[in-house]
Scaffold this motif. Structure first.
Motif, short mmCIF file in Angstrom:
data_model
loop_
_atom_site.label_atom_id
_atom_site.label_comp_id
_atom_site.label_asym_id
_atom_site.label_seq_id
_atom_site.Cartn_x
_atom_site.Cartn_y
_atom_site.Cartn_z
N PHE A 64 46.34 53.31 36.98
CA PHE A 64 46.30 52.39 35.85
C PHE A 64 47.53 51.48 35.82
O PHE A 64 48.54 51.75 36.47
N GLY A 65 47.43 50.42 35.05
CA GLY A 65 48.54 49.49 34.92
C GLY A 65 48.49 48.38 35.96
O GLY A 65 47.49 48.19 36.65
N TRP A 66 49.58 47.65 36.09
CA TRP A 66 49.60 46.44 36.92
C TRP A 66 49.75 46.70 38.42
O TRP A 66 49.31 45.89 39.24
N ILE A 67 50.34 47.81 38.80
CA ILE A 67 50.60 48.04 40.23
C ILE A 67 49.33 48.05 41.07
O ILE A 67 49.30 47.45 42.16
N PRO A 68 48.23 48.68 40.65
CA PRO A 68 47.03 48.67 41.48
C PRO A 68 46.15 47.43 41.35
O PRO A 68 45.09 47.35 41.98
N VAL A 69 46.57 46.44 40.55
CA VAL A 69 45.74 45.24 40.34
C VAL A 69 45.84 44.31 41.55
O VAL A 69 46.93 43.92 41.95
N THR A 70 44.71 43.98 42.13
CA THR A 70 44.64 42.99 43.21
C THR A 70 43.97 41.73 42.69
O THR A 70 43.44 41.71 41.58
N VAL A 71 44.00 40.67 43.46
CA VAL A 71 43.41 39.40 43.04
C VAL A 71 41.91 39.57 42.80
O VAL A 71 41.18 39.99 43.71
N PRO A 72 41.39 39.29 41.61
CA PRO A 72 39.95 39.43 41.35
C PRO A 72 39.14 38.41 42.15
O PRO A 72 39.49 37.24 42.22
N GLY A 73 38.03 38.88 42.73
CA GLY A 73 37.20 37.99 43.53
C GLY A 73 35.87 37.62 42.90
O GLY A 73 35.16 36.74 43.42
N VAL A 74 35.51 38.27 41.79
CA VAL A 74 34.18 38.09 41.22
C VAL A 74 33.86 36.63 40.87
O VAL A 74 32.84 36.09 41.31
N PRO A 75 34.69 35.93 40.07
CA PRO A 75 34.33 34.55 39.71
C PRO A 75 34.20 33.65 40.93
O PRO A 75 33.31 32.78 41.00
N LEU B 261 51.09 40.37 40.10
CA LEU B 261 50.12 39.29 40.25
C LEU B 261 50.63 38.01 39.59
O LEU B 261 51.09 38.03 38.44
N THR B 262 50.53 36.89 40.32
CA THR B 262 51.01 35.60 39.82
C THR B 262 49.92 34.54 39.92
O THR B 262 48.92 34.72 40.61
N LYS B 263 50.18 33.42 39.25
CA LYS B 263 49.22 32.31 39.34
C LYS B 263 49.18 31.74 40.75
O LYS B 263 48.16 31.17 41.16
N GLU B 264 50.24 31.92 41.52
CA GLU B 264 50.22 31.48 42.92
C GLU B 264 49.26 32.34 43.74
O GLU B 264 48.57 31.83 44.63
N ASP B 265 49.22 33.64 43.46
CA ASP B 265 48.26 34.53 44.14
C ASP B 265 46.83 34.09 43.82
O ASP B 265 45.96 34.06 44.70
N LEU B 266 46.59 33.76 42.57
CA LEU B 266 45.26 33.32 42.16
C LEU B 266 44.90 31.99 42.80
O LEU B 266 43.77 31.81 43.30
N ALA B 267 45.83 31.06 42.81
CA ALA B 267 45.55 29.70 43.31
C ALA B 267 45.21 29.69 44.78
O ALA B 267 44.45 28.83 45.25
N SER B 268 45.75 30.63 45.54
CA SER B 268 45.53 30.62 46.99
C SER B 268 44.27 31.38 47.41
O SER B 268 43.92 31.41 48.59
#
Length: 537
Positions: A110-121, A237-244
């Motif tokens: 749980f929490g932020w450490i296991p969060v990867t970039v979401p691919g669903v949308p 996780l950052t907006k740069e991770d999402l943008a790429s």
């Protein structure tokens, strides 16, 4: 096609298969299946229906998937099978050292450490752009409506909702988790079957995804909200991770099993495990399904395939051996020769020396989709981006903290992913999509469903309803309570450590749609272990 008897029904719980001509949607929630059918009737194709159904499932089955998860798809269009990998990598700034500095010897659930970039949308948008007929925002409308107006919980859904609450209330004490409770436990009350649940933030997010072709999620207002929530709570996780991030079109991998081609998404998915097991089993002959010999060989093949999968499967560019090497006939023969009359302890071989939802759709044009998406472990990380309804996945939990492991945590790398869609063809013609969701049960479910269909002539519904087994670890095997006692005893005598499952719903939840190549008739089966439904016309 198959030699199954449409009237055969050897299992008491089995319903009859569903037959239709113009279109079909099979999934675990009746409301989502109907939403997909409505899109077909409005002139959409199987791809549009799949997106609509998937979006609806984030609302009407949030216990298994969400906007903040991953997705994969196998899409049959105009005589060709296409693969889409909608899984996301770890944030670029994360590392084994950084996780250790945060006080962890292994990656938490749980929490932020296991969060990867979401691919669903991104996966939805990529499918719509490449193959959809209707406007992207239009196919999201049913999901938006259910999120805004609410829907009544179904029985199995309410069970998993309550189970998640019991786990989360004991483990999620930090302030960053409060948004999950505000979203999914409104007014401190766990919704039960028949209660109406709604999520206006979820509806607003879906609308923004539809209007921006998902760009807002990765490079716009939604990305900013995710980025800020991460910063406020020490996330990587950052907006740069999402943008790429981009969903990736890939070439499906497959093996020929008794004249049928069985297809899966290549790694980082674990579909390779199912194909390896079928490759091993292809060298045996099976006279009947419910025999000790058949079950023993199936279990042994799965054990060998998983041993390789756990050691080698990761982001494909980081794999020691390619899919082609692991699926070679010579390697399958060597692994097959390890199977004897007694249960073995599985070990990985050396080729060089030789929580999820699933849906199927089909339309009258011949298009078919096998689609799966997940937040992992039910609701995922326990994090909901404030005001958005976006429940973030915890897929990074499967990374290894051993720097020498194939699946070692590295920033920007994808971890092994449990979710796998399946597809069946014969002589370059589509037979159809199939899948069984449920963590590491999925490859095991794929093998059992494929063999039920091809080896034992079961129709789609009976193939799904047949009692299942699940290899757990080493020699441990769980079976459903409907399993025949003499089979359990016979497997135990071969050295398998047999156990009736404590959790009756741990054997996966599947869907199947086959198309008869001669008549075009669609034949569907849906999971009896959940609130499954088929919508057709």
């Amino acid at each position: 096609m198959f030699a199954f008897d449409p009237q055969s029904n050897p299992y008491p719980i089995s319903r009859q298969a569903t037959y239709a001509r113009n279109g079909m949607v099979a999934t675990s929630q009746p409301l989502a299946a109907q939403a997909g059918l409505d899109i077909l009737k409005k002139g959409g194709n199987a791809i549009d229906a799949a997106i609509a159904t998937a979006a609806c499932l984030t609302v009407v089955e949030p216990t298994s998937n969400g906007i903040g998860g991953d997705a994969y798809a196998l899409v049959w269009v105009k005589g060709k099978l296409h693969g889409l990998n909608g899984s996301g990598p770890a944030p670029k700034s994360i590392s084994i050292e950084a996780v250790k500095e945060a006080g962890y010897d292994k990656i938490p659930k749980f929490g932020w450490i296991p969060v990867t970039v979401p691919g669903v949308p991104a996966a939805w948008a990529a499918l719509s752009e490449k193959f959809g007929k209707l406007p992207f925002k239009e196919v999201l409308e049913p999901a938006i409506r259910y999120a805004e107006e609410g829907f009544p919980l179904s029985p199995v859904l309410s069970k998993y909702w309550n189970r998640a609450y019991q786990i989360f209330k004991e483990n999620l004490k930090k302030d960053m988790f409060k948004h999950w409770f505000e979203t999914f436990i409104p007014n401190g009350k766990v919704p039960k079957a028949g209660d109406i649940w709604k999520s206006p933030g979820h509806a607003k997010t879906l609308r923004e995804i539809g209007e921006t072709n998902a760009d807002s999620f990765y490079r716009g207002e939604l990305a900013e909200k995710i980025d800020q929530f991460s910063k406020d709570n020490g996330g990587f996780l950052t907006k740069e991770d999402l943008a790429s991030y981009r969903a990736e079109w890939v070439q499906p991998i497959g093996v020929n099993y008794r004249g049928y081609d069985v297809w899966e998404i290549p790694p980082n998915g674990q579909g390779l495990v199912a194909l390896q097991a079928l490759n091993i089993l292809n060298g045996f002959e099976f006279e009947a399904r419910d025999t000790v010999d058949t079950l023993h060989k199936q279990i042994e093949a799965i054990k060998l395939a998983f041993a390789d999968g756990f050691k080698y499967i990761t982001d494909e560019i980081h794999m020691k051996y390619s899919s082609e090497e692991l699926l070679s006939e010579s390697y399958a023969a060597r692994r097959r020769n390890l199977i004897t009359d007694t249960a073995l302890l599985p070990e990985a071989g050396d080729p060089s020396s030789s929580g999820t939802v699933y849906l199927s759709t089909a339309d009258h044009e011949g298009n078919m989709v096998s689609f799966i998406q997940s937040n992992y472990m039910g609701f995922g990380s326990g994090l909901v981006v404030p005001g958005t309804g976006i429940a973030l996945q915890n897929r990074g939990h499967d990374f290894s903290m051993d720097p020498n492991h194939s699946n070692a945590l590295v920033g920007g790398k994808k971890t092994i992913n449990t979710i796998i869609p399946g597809f069946l063809t014969k002589d370059n013609e589509a037979i159809g999509p199939f899948g069984v969701m449920g963590g590491y049960m999925q490859p095991q479910g794929h093998v059992q469903v494929v063999m039920n269909t091809i080896d034992f002539g079961m129709n789609p519904q009976t193939a799904l309803d047949a009692p299942r087994w699940q290899w757990m670890k080493e020699k441990s095997v769980h079976v459903e309570h409907r399993f025949a006692h003499h089979l359990i005893q016979g497997l135990a005598e071969k050295g398998h450590q047999m156990q009736l499952a404590v959790e009756p719903n741990s054997f996966g939840r599947g869907q199947i749609i086959w198309r008869d190549p001669e008549t075009g008739v669609l034949i569907g089966g849906t999971e009896s272990r959940t609130d499954g439904a088929i919508a057709s016309w």
